[in-house]
Design an enzyme around this catalytic site. Structure first.
Site, PDB file in Angstrom:
ATOM      1  N   GLY A 234       1.261   4.348   3.845  1.00 43.75           N
ATOM      2  CA  GLY A 234       2.113   4.004   3.099  1.00 43.75           C
ATOM      3  C   GLY A 234       3.160   4.631   1.951  1.00 43.75           C
ATOM      4  O   GLY A 234       4.408   4.270   1.700  1.00 43.75           O
TER       5      GLY A 234
ATOM      6  N   GLY B 287       0.731  -1.301   0.353  1.00 43.93           N
ATOM      7  CA  GLY B 287      -0.259  -0.055  -0.188  1.00 43.93           C
ATOM      8  C   GLY B 287       0.607   1.264   0.055  1.00 43.93           C
ATOM      9  O   GLY B 287       0.496   2.044   0.598  1.00 43.93           O
TER      10      GLY B 287
ATOM     11  N   TYR C  10     -13.524  -4.746  10.789  1.00 42.87           N
ATOM     12  CA  TYR C  10     -12.244  -4.164  10.356  1.00 42.87           C
ATOM     13  C   TYR C  10     -11.996  -4.761  12.104  1.00 42.87           C
ATOM     14  O   TYR C  10     -10.603  -4.820  11.647  1.00 42.87           O
ATOM     15  CB  TYR C  10     -12.643  -2.452  10.291  1.00 42.87           C
ATOM     16  CG  TYR C  10     -11.354  -1.203  10.462  1.00 42.87           C
ATOM     17  CD1 TYR C  10     -10.136  -2.032   9.103  1.00 42.87           C
ATOM     18  CD2 TYR C  10     -11.760  -0.767  11.257  1.00 42.87           C
ATOM     19  CE1 TYR C  10      -9.478  -1.210   9.519  1.00 42.87           C
ATOM     20  CE2 TYR C  10      -9.977  -0.147  11.307  1.00 42.87           C
ATOM     21  CZ  TYR C  10      -8.954  -0.605  10.571  1.00 42.87           C
ATOM     22  OH  TYR C  10      -7.972   0.551  10.855  1.00 42.87           O
TER      23      TYR C  10
END
Length: 331
Positions: A28, A22, A177
Site C-alpha cells: 500500500g 493499508g 487466510y
C-alpha cells in the site's frame, strides 16, 4: 506479460482521487508513493493515523509536491469503516480508484470488533462494506472508475466454508487466510458482473503481488512469539521475495492501465507467478464459481449490514434511484 512495465508507465493521474487501504506500509505504501509521483491525490486509509502520517511524511521527503491525506479506517471495525466513508463523502467530491489493499495473513485466531474471525473480517468483510459505502461516489464521479481488490496466489488452496465462515469449529491460520483471499476474488468478479448488469462505468479488477517482501509475512510469527518461524520467514524473504515496490506493480497496473477490463486478474508473470512484471492471468477455477459468489455476496450483506442496492430493471441507475446503499447493522 507487459514487458518491462514499471511505475514509469503509470499514466498521468493529475485530478484523480485514489483511496488506498493499508497505505502506510508494504504494498500500500509503494502504491501510494507511485500514485503520488504521477500527480494523483491519495487518501491514505489507515488503521493507525499516526503511522499513516509518518508514512506520508516519508513520501513527502522524497516527493515534496505529493498530494496526500491520512484518514482513520480500521477494517476490523465496521463502525470505523462507516465513519471513514461518511468523512470521505463529506470531504471529496470524486473517487476515481478504490484500492482494497490492506490485509492480515496467517495470524493466530482473533476476532474483529463485530465478532468475525479477523482474517475473513478484515480481508473480505471490511472491504466489502467499504466498497458498498463508497459506491455512490465511484458512480457519481463520471467517466470510468475502478475498484481494485488485492488477493493472493494462496487463494488457490482456499475453500469457502459457509457452515463455519468464522472458523469457530476449526481454525488453521493458513486455511483462514486462503478462504479470505478466495473471498476477495469471488467478491471482485461478482461485483464486476453486477456493475455490468446495471450498465455502470465502474470496473472491478483483482490482482495479486506474487511473493513480495513486506511486514505481512512477519506478523503471524511475531504474534505467536515464534522466533524460529520469524527467522525462517525473514530468511525466505531475503532469498526469494521480490521487493515491495515490484510487488505493488500488479496493483498499479490493475488501477491505471488503459487496457484493463473489468473482471480481470493481474499478477506477476515470472517464475510460477511469484515475481516479475504484471500480466493478466487466470485465477483458480473455484474463484469463478458464480453460485458461491452469489451466496457469499448475500452472506456478506447480512453480516455487514451494507446492501449495494443494485436494480437491474434500471440500467445505469443505482444508489439514489434504486434504493441507496444502506449501512444498517447486522441483526
Amino acid at each position: 506479460m507487459a514487458d518491462d512495465w514499471t511505475t514509469d508507465d503509470v499514466q498521468d493521474l493529475s485530478g484523480s482521487t485514489i483511496v488506498v487501504t493499508g497505505a502506510n506500509s508494504g504494498l500500500g505504501y509503494e502504491a501510494t508513493r507511485a500514485f503520488a509521483r504521477k500527480g494523483g491525490h491519495v487518501v491514505m486509509a489507515c488503521r493507525s493515523v499516526e503511522r499513516g502520517r509518518e508514512a506520508a511524511g516519508e513520501i513527502r521527503d522524497e516527493l515534496p509536491a505529493a498530494s496526500l491525506s491520512v484518514h482513520e479506517c480500521d477494517l476490523a471495525d465496521l463502525d470505523s469503516v462507516r465513519a471513514f466513508a461518511e468523512e470521505f463523502e463529506a470531504t471529496y467530491p470524486s473517487l476515481h480508484v478504490l484500492c482494497n489493499n490492506a490485509g492480515v495473513m496467517a495470524i493466530p485466531r482473533a476476532e474483529t470488533e463485530q465478532g468475525f474471525e479477523r482474517q475473513f473480517g478484515v480481508n473480505h468483510l471490511g472491504h466489502f462494506a467499504l466498497t458498498g459505502l463508497l459506491l455512490d461516489r465511484l458512480i457519481g464521479t463520471g467517466g470510468e472508475t475502478r475498484v481494485v481488490t488485492h488477493s493472493s496466489n494462496v487463494h488457490e488452496r482456499g475453500e469457502i466454508d459457509f457452515d463455519d465462515l468464522n472458523s469457530v469449529e476449526r481454525y488453521d491460520p493458513w486455511d483462514a487466510y486462503a478462504q479470505s483471499k478466495l473471498a476477495n476474488l469471488l467478491f471482485a468478479y461478482e461485483l464486476d458482473r453486477r456493475l455490468r448488469d446495471a450498465g455502470l462505468d465502474v470496473k472491478s479488477v483483482a490482482c495479486h503481488p506474487g511473493y513480495a517482501d513486506t511486514d505481512l509475512q512477519r506478523r503471524g510469527p511475531e504474534m505467536r512469539g515464534s522466533k524460529p518461524r520469524l527467522f525462517a520467514m525473514k530468511a525466505s524473504n531475503a532469498l526469494f521475495a521480490q521487493s515491495a515496490a515490484v510487488g505493488a506493480l500488479p496493483l498499479l497496473y490493475a488501477a491505471t492501465h488503459p487496457g484493463i477490463e473489468g473482471g480481470q486478474y493481474v499478477g506477476p508473470g515470472g517464475f510460477r507467478n511469484l515475481r516479475g512484471t504484471p500480466e493478466v492471468q487466470r485465477s483458480s477455477e473455484r474463484s469463478y464459481d458464480r453460485e458461491d459468489a452469489r451466496r457469499l455476496w448475500a452472506v456478506s450483506e447480512e453480516l455487514t449490514g451494507v446492501r449495494y442496492g443494485f436494480d437491474r430493471s434500471l440500467p445505469g441507475r443505482v444508489g439514489r434511484l434504486a434504493g441507496r446503499v444502506t449501512d444498517g447493522r447486522p441483526g
